[in-house]
Design a protein around this motif. Structure first.
Motif, PDB file in Angstrom:
ATOM      1  N   ASP A   1       0.830  -1.202   0.000  1.00 29.50           N
ATOM      2  CA  ASP A   1       0.000   0.000   0.000  1.00 29.50           C
ATOM      3  C   ASP A   1       0.867   1.256   0.000  1.00 29.50           C
ATOM      4  O   ASP A   1       2.037   1.225   0.402  1.00 29.50           O
ATOM      5  CB  ASP A   1      -0.921   0.005   1.216  1.00 29.50           C
ATOM      6  N   PRO A   2       0.319   2.385  -0.461  1.00 25.50           N
ATOM      7  CA  PRO A   2       1.094   3.631  -0.510  1.00 25.50           C
ATOM      8  C   PRO A   2       1.613   4.078   0.845  1.00 25.50           C
ATOM      9  O   PRO A   2       2.695   4.679   0.934  1.00 25.50           O
ATOM     10  CB  PRO A   2       0.096   4.648  -1.085  1.00 25.50           C
ATOM     11  N   GLU A   3       0.863   3.791   1.910  1.00 19.11           N
ATOM     12  CA  GLU A   3       1.289   4.219   3.241  1.00 19.11           C
ATOM     13  C   GLU A   3       2.580   3.505   3.659  1.00 19.11           C
ATOM     14  O   GLU A   3       3.463   4.109   4.279  1.00 19.11           O
ATOM     15  CB  GLU A   3       0.173   3.937   4.260  1.00 19.11           C
TER      16      GLU A   3
ATOM     17  N   LYS B   1      -4.920 -10.221  -1.543  1.00 18.89           N
ATOM     18  CA  LYS B   1      -4.293  -9.159  -0.747  1.00 18.89           C
ATOM     19  C   LYS B   1      -4.335  -7.835  -1.497  1.00 18.89           C
ATOM     20  O   LYS B   1      -4.647  -6.783  -0.918  1.00 18.89           O
ATOM     21  CB  LYS B   1      -2.855  -9.555  -0.414  1.00 18.89           C
ATOM     22  N   ASP B   2      -4.059  -7.874  -2.790  1.00 20.17           N
ATOM     23  CA  ASP B   2      -4.058  -6.645  -3.588  1.00 20.17           C
ATOM     24  C   ASP B   2      -5.457  -6.067  -3.741  1.00 20.17           C
ATOM     25  O   ASP B   2      -5.637  -4.847  -3.724  1.00 20.17           O
ATOM     26  CB  ASP B   2      -3.442  -6.906  -4.956  1.00 20.17           C
ATOM     27  N   LEU B   3      -6.446  -6.938  -3.889  1.00 16.10           N
ATOM     28  CA  LEU B   3      -7.836  -6.461  -3.938  1.00 16.10           C
ATOM     29  C   LEU B   3      -8.209  -5.774  -2.626  1.00 16.10           C
ATOM     30  O   LEU B   3      -8.818  -4.693  -2.625  1.00 16.10           O
ATOM     31  CB  LEU B   3      -8.790  -7.625  -4.203  1.00 16.10           C
TER      32      LEU B   3
ATOM     33  N   MET C   1     -10.234   5.335   1.279  1.00 11.88           N
ATOM     34  CA  MET C   1      -9.512   6.536   1.708  1.00 11.88           C
ATOM     35  C   MET C   1      -9.717   7.688   0.736  1.00 11.88           C
ATOM     36  O   MET C   1      -9.692   8.861   1.139  1.00 11.88           O
ATOM     37  CB  MET C   1      -8.022   6.221   1.857  1.00 11.88           C
ATOM     38  N   ALA C   2      -9.935   7.352  -0.534  1.00 10.01           N
ATOM     39  CA  ALA C   2     -10.174   8.385  -1.543  1.00 10.01           C
ATOM     40  C   ALA C   2     -11.662   8.687  -1.708  1.00 10.01           C
ATOM     41  O   ALA C   2     -12.040   9.481  -2.573  1.00 10.01           O
ATOM     42  CB  ALA C   2      -9.590   7.948  -2.886  1.00 10.01           C
ATOM     43  N   ASN C   3     -12.500   8.054  -0.866  1.00 16.06           N
ATOM     44  CA  ASN C   3     -13.955   8.201  -0.963  1.00 16.06           C
ATOM     45  C   ASN C   3     -14.455   7.861  -2.367  1.00 16.06           C
ATOM     46  O   ASN C   3     -15.323   8.536  -2.918  1.00 16.06           O
ATOM     47  CB  ASN C   3     -14.383   9.627  -0.570  1.00 16.06           C
TER      48      ASN C   3
ATOM     49  N   ILE D   1      -9.265  -1.859  -2.330  1.00 13.55           N
ATOM     50  CA  ILE D   1     -10.547  -1.447  -1.745  1.00 13.55           C
ATOM     51  C   ILE D   1     -10.308  -0.431  -0.635  1.00 13.55           C
ATOM     52  O   ILE D   1     -11.002   0.595  -0.531  1.00 13.55           O
ATOM     53  CB  ILE D   1     -11.317  -2.671  -1.218  1.00 13.55           C
ATOM     54  N   SER D   2      -9.306  -0.685   0.205  1.00  8.61           N
ATOM     55  CA  SER D   2      -8.967   0.253   1.268  1.00  8.61           C
ATOM     56  C   SER D   2      -8.525   1.596   0.690  1.00  8.61           C
ATOM     57  O   SER D   2      -8.886   2.660   1.218  1.00  8.61           O
ATOM     58  CB  SER D   2      -7.844  -0.347   2.136  1.00  8.61           C
ATOM     59  N   MET D   3      -7.756   1.543  -0.388  1.00  9.89           N
ATOM     60  CA  MET D   3      -7.320   2.775  -1.040  1.00  9.89           C
ATOM     61  C   MET D   3      -8.527   3.547  -1.577  1.00  9.89           C
ATOM     62  O   MET D   3      -8.585   4.783  -1.476  1.00  9.89           O
ATOM     63  CB  MET D   3      -6.346   2.444  -2.173  1.00  9.89           C
TER      64      MET D   3
END
Length: 291
Positions: A102-104, A243-245, A254-256, A249-251
């Motif tokens: 993830d980007p974080e 895991k990537d899905l 976060m971006a609404n 989805i979480s990303m």
């Protein structure tokens, strides 16, 4: 210049396809490796590689360190854990994170590496085990552009093309989007094959028609043929695409931004994992529809 590839101690060589990003025919002149997977190191030692006992030792002896592990936790542990990469980073040393995370996680790793005077680049790869073996990966890079330019010959050895996407985190975002699409598409193909069977249609004829239309591709043909043959030998692990899905989805959250298709596909992959398909190919998502 020493080049290294780090493998996570948590990875099991019996169910991991994470290997050196360099095809055996294109190994760098000098390569340093960790001994966490001894059987994975033999080929490289025979080719003249130096063996590092810990990630810190490898990073300290190398100008450029490549890492490719399974998930965000493994990526963090490799850098921040005991005798981790961070302890071997000195001013000017380069660290290239090739894991799909993830980007974080990328932002965190970039900050800690650069805080030690190191240079950071993320460079996740799009492709399969076979494409990796053939040196035909697509490399998505972001972060320190000078590292990207300095490593151009390495990327040419690993892949057929590379893209520089700007600030650190952008490559992770793009890779998750690509894998979200691939995972969702594979689940849809599996759904179509099983619906064909359920309605009395020939699955082979479905595939033949599909491969003559606009969606024809090597990916579709190979995955469907493997399904019909019952061959789920991993070329891309099902647990990794799930895991990537999840990360995509979480990303989106976060971006609404809505990701209902990915969310539906994710549930199918979770069912496949519950059916003990984690270490099979992503095409084993088919089995979630027949059990």
């Amino acid at each position: 210049v020493y080049f290294t590839h780090l493998l996570s101690p948590q990875l099991n060589p019996k169910n991991s396809i994470a290997k050196s990003p360099f095809p055996s025919s294109r190994l760098p002149q000098t390569l340093a490796i960790t001994p966490s997977l001894p059987e994975e190191c033999d080929l490289f030692i025979q080719e003249g590689a130096r063996l590092g006992r810990t990630p810190a030792e490898v990073a300290s002896m190398c100008d450029i360190t490549f890492s490719c592990v399974s998930d965000p936790k493994a990526a963090r542990d490799l850098v921040l854990g005991p005798s981790g990469v961070l302890q071997g980073i000195r001013p000017g040393k380069c660290y290239i994170e090739m894991s799909t995370v993830d980007p974080e996680t990328i932002t965190e790793l970039s900050q800690v590496i650069t805080s030690r005077g190191g240079r950071f680049l993320e460079a996740p790869v799009a492709g399969s085990q076979q494409l990796s073996n053939d040196g035909m990966l697509v490399i998505l890079a972001a972060g320190d552009r000078t590292v990207y330019e300095d490593c151009s010959s390495c990327f040419q050895a690993m892949g057929k093309t590379s893209f520089f996407l700007g600030e650190a985190g952008n490559a992770a975002r793009m890779m998750l989007i690509l894998n979200m699409v691939q995972g969702s598409f594979m689940a849809t193909i599996a759904e179509g094959l099983t619906l064909a069977q359920a309605t009395g249609q020939s699955q082979q004829t479905f595939l033949d028609i599909l491969c003559q239309g606009q969606m024809a591709s090597t990916f579709v043909d190979q995955k469907c043929q493997n399904i019909l043959q019952g061959n789920f030998k991993p070329d891309y692990y099902l647990k990794h695409i799930q895991k990537d899905l999840r990360l995509a989805i979480s990303m989106g959250d976060m971006a609404n931004h809505p990701t209902p298709m990915a969310a539906a596909a994710n549930e199918v992959y979770k069912r496949a994992k519950a059916l003990d398909q984690s270490d099979n190919d992503i095409s084993a998502v088919y089995r979630a529809y027949i059990h």
